[in-house]
Design a protein around this motif. Structure first.
Motif, PDB file in Angstrom:
ATOM      1  N   LEU A 105       0.845  -1.189   0.000  1.00 35.34           N
ATOM      2  CA  LEU A 105       0.000   0.000   0.000  1.00 35.34           C
ATOM      3  C   LEU A 105       0.878   1.235   0.000  1.00 35.34           C
ATOM      4  N   SER A 106       0.451   2.264  -0.734  1.00 36.84           N
ATOM      5  CA  SER A 106       1.193   3.520  -0.672  1.00 36.84           C
ATOM      6  C   SER A 106       0.597   4.444   0.385  1.00 36.84           C
ATOM      7  N   LYS A 107      -0.727   4.370   0.611  1.00 34.66           N
ATOM      8  CA  LYS A 107      -1.326   5.169   1.684  1.00 34.66           C
ATOM      9  C   LYS A 107      -2.730   4.674   2.001  1.00 34.66           C
ATOM     10  N   ILE A 108      -3.134   4.926   3.238  1.00 32.90           N
ATOM     11  CA  ILE A 108      -4.489   4.626   3.698  1.00 32.90           C
ATOM     12  C   ILE A 108      -5.307   5.889   3.477  1.00 32.90           C
ATOM     13  N   MET A 109      -6.452   5.759   2.813  1.00 30.44           N
ATOM     14  CA  MET A 109      -7.258   6.926   2.455  1.00 30.44           C
ATOM     15  C   MET A 109      -8.352   7.245   3.467  1.00 30.44           C
ATOM     16  N   GLY A 110      -8.749   6.291   4.275  1.00 24.08           N
ATOM     17  CA  GLY A 110      -9.800   6.563   5.253  1.00 24.08           C
ATOM     18  C   GLY A 110     -10.829   5.456   5.290  1.00 24.08           C
ATOM     19  N   ARG A 111     -11.792   5.632   6.153  1.00 23.92           N
ATOM     20  CA  ARG A 111     -12.848   4.641   6.342  1.00 23.92           C
ATOM     21  C   ARG A 111     -13.819   4.667   5.165  1.00 23.92           C
ATOM     22  N   VAL A 112     -14.404   3.506   4.876  1.00 20.97           N
ATOM     23  CA  VAL A 112     -15.402   3.405   3.813  1.00 20.97           C
ATOM     24  C   VAL A 112     -16.553   4.357   4.082  1.00 20.97           C
ATOM     25  N   SER A 113     -16.947   4.463   5.360  1.00 18.50           N
ATOM     26  CA  SER A 113     -18.066   5.347   5.716  1.00 18.50           C
ATOM     27  C   SER A 113     -17.681   6.817   5.645  1.00 18.50           C
ATOM     28  N   ASP A 114     -16.400   7.110   5.510  1.00 21.84           N
ATOM     29  CA  ASP A 114     -15.920   8.487   5.449  1.00 21.84           C
ATOM     30  C   ASP A 114     -15.572   8.897   4.021  1.00 21.84           C
ATOM     31  N   THR A 115     -16.277   8.343   3.052  1.00 23.04           N
ATOM     32  CA  THR A 115     -16.024   8.669   1.651  1.00 23.04           C
ATOM     33  C   THR A 115     -17.323   8.999   0.949  1.00 23.04           C
ATOM     34  N   ILE A 116     -17.182   9.668  -0.179  1.00 17.25           N
ATOM     35  CA  ILE A 116     -18.332   9.976  -1.030  1.00 17.25           C
ATOM     36  C   ILE A 116     -18.126   9.254  -2.350  1.00 17.25           C
ATOM     37  N   ARG A 117     -19.167   8.592  -2.819  1.00 18.26           N
ATOM     38  CA  ARG A 117     -19.129   7.946  -4.132  1.00 18.26           C
ATOM     39  C   ARG A 117     -19.913   8.813  -5.103  1.00 18.26           C
ATOM     40  N   THR A 118     -19.354   9.025  -6.280  1.00 19.32           N
ATOM     41  CA  THR A 118     -20.037   9.825  -7.298  1.00 19.32           C
ATOM     42  C   THR A 118     -20.756   8.902  -8.274  1.00 19.32           C
ATOM     43  N   PRO A 119     -21.739   9.427  -9.011  1.00 21.66           N
ATOM     44  CA  PRO A 119     -22.456   8.594  -9.979  1.00 21.66           C
ATOM     45  C   PRO A 119     -21.537   7.962 -11.033  1.00 21.66           C
ATOM     46  N   ASP A 120     -20.394   8.599 -11.311  1.00 21.48           N
ATOM     47  CA  ASP A 120     -19.481   8.024 -12.311  1.00 21.48           C
ATOM     48  C   ASP A 120     -18.475   7.053 -11.693  1.00 21.48           C
ATOM     49  N   GLY A 121     -18.667   6.672 -10.402  1.00 23.35           N
ATOM     50  CA  GLY A 121     -17.862   5.630  -9.780  1.00 23.35           C
ATOM     51  C   GLY A 121     -16.630   6.098  -9.031  1.00 23.35           C
ATOM     52  N   ARG A 122     -16.364   7.390  -8.981  1.00 21.08           N
ATOM     53  CA  ARG A 122     -15.191   7.870  -8.250  1.00 21.08           C
ATOM     54  C   ARG A 122     -15.438   7.826  -6.747  1.00 21.08           C
ATOM     55  N   ILE A 123     -14.342   7.714  -5.975  1.00 19.06           N
ATOM     56  CA  ILE A 123     -14.400   7.727  -4.519  1.00 19.06           C
ATOM     57  C   ILE A 123     -13.701   8.997  -4.057  1.00 19.06           C
ATOM     58  N   ILE A 124     -14.426   9.842  -3.320  1.00 22.10           N
ATOM     59  CA  ILE A 124     -13.887  11.101  -2.830  1.00 22.10           C
ATOM     60  C   ILE A 124     -13.638  10.956  -1.332  1.00 22.10           C
ATOM     61  N   THR A 125     -12.409  11.235  -0.893  1.00 20.48           N
ATOM     62  CA  THR A 125     -12.054  11.139   0.520  1.00 20.48           C
ATOM     63  C   THR A 125     -11.950  12.536   1.128  1.00 20.48           C
ATOM     64  N   ARG A 126     -11.810  12.597   2.419  1.00 13.34           N
ATOM     65  CA  ARG A 126     -11.705  13.890   3.117  1.00 13.34           C
ATOM     66  C   ARG A 126     -10.570  14.754   2.561  1.00 13.34           C
ATOM     67  N   PRO A 127      -9.346  14.217   2.399  1.00 10.12           N
ATOM     68  CA  PRO A 127      -8.288  15.081   1.861  1.00 10.12           C
ATOM     69  C   PRO A 127      -8.584  15.577   0.449  1.00 10.12           C
TER      70      PRO A 127
END
Length: 151
Positions: free
Chosen positions: A46-68
């Motif tokens: 792994l290069s980095k931990i991005m955060g909890r699954v519950s702490d992300t936003i999924r967009t309609p086009d499939g992207r995962i948005i994290t807090r940073p």
């Protein structure tokens, strides 16, 4: 996932002889890394931990948005007058940004928040920005920046 992509972290614990965890979803997102380890083990890294699954936003086009990715340290410095904020994803195409303000005069910051949110989430996501008096802590006592109500 491919090298450099964000994916959900799934582990297997074979050292637990009583009850090993096979493909256990721990609830975190991470970014995969492809280069070899100095220990010469040929295992995924792994290069980095991005955060909890519950702490992300999924967009309609499939992207995962994290807090940073959302209001990271570079962006948050541009936002004046905010004391605290919370991003709540109600539906796949609807996000509510709750803000507790220091000051009453916020027009410039509101337009900047709207523009940054639009750029990050894309045009297909509706964004509602609302001023609130307070943002509640989670049952664990922590202030959650991102709350996702979707599966």
């Amino acid at each position: 996932v491919e090298n450099g992509e964000i994916g959900e972290l799934v582990i297997t614990d074979l050292n637990n002889y009583v009850m090993p965890f096979l493909r256990y979803r721990i609830g975190d997102y991470a970014v995969s890394k492809d280069n070899a380890c100095s220990c010469r083990q040929n295992l995924p890294r792994l290069s980095k931990i991005m955060g909890r699954v519950s702490d992300t936003i999924r967009t309609p086009d499939g992207r995962i948005i994290t807090r940073p990715s959302f209001f990271g340290s570079g962006n948050i410095k541009k936002l004046k007058g905010m004391r605290r904020y919370q991003i709540v994803q109600e539906k796949i195409d609807f996000v509510k940004v709750k803000i507790v303000w220091h000051k009453a005069e916020i027009r410039e910051t509101l337009s900047l928040i709207n523009a940054m949110s639009r750029e990050i989430l894309g045009p297909e996501v509706k964004i509602e920005i609302c001023s609130v008096d307070k943002i509640e802590h989670s049952p664990s006592g922590k202030w959650k920046v991102i709350v996702s109500k979707i599966k």
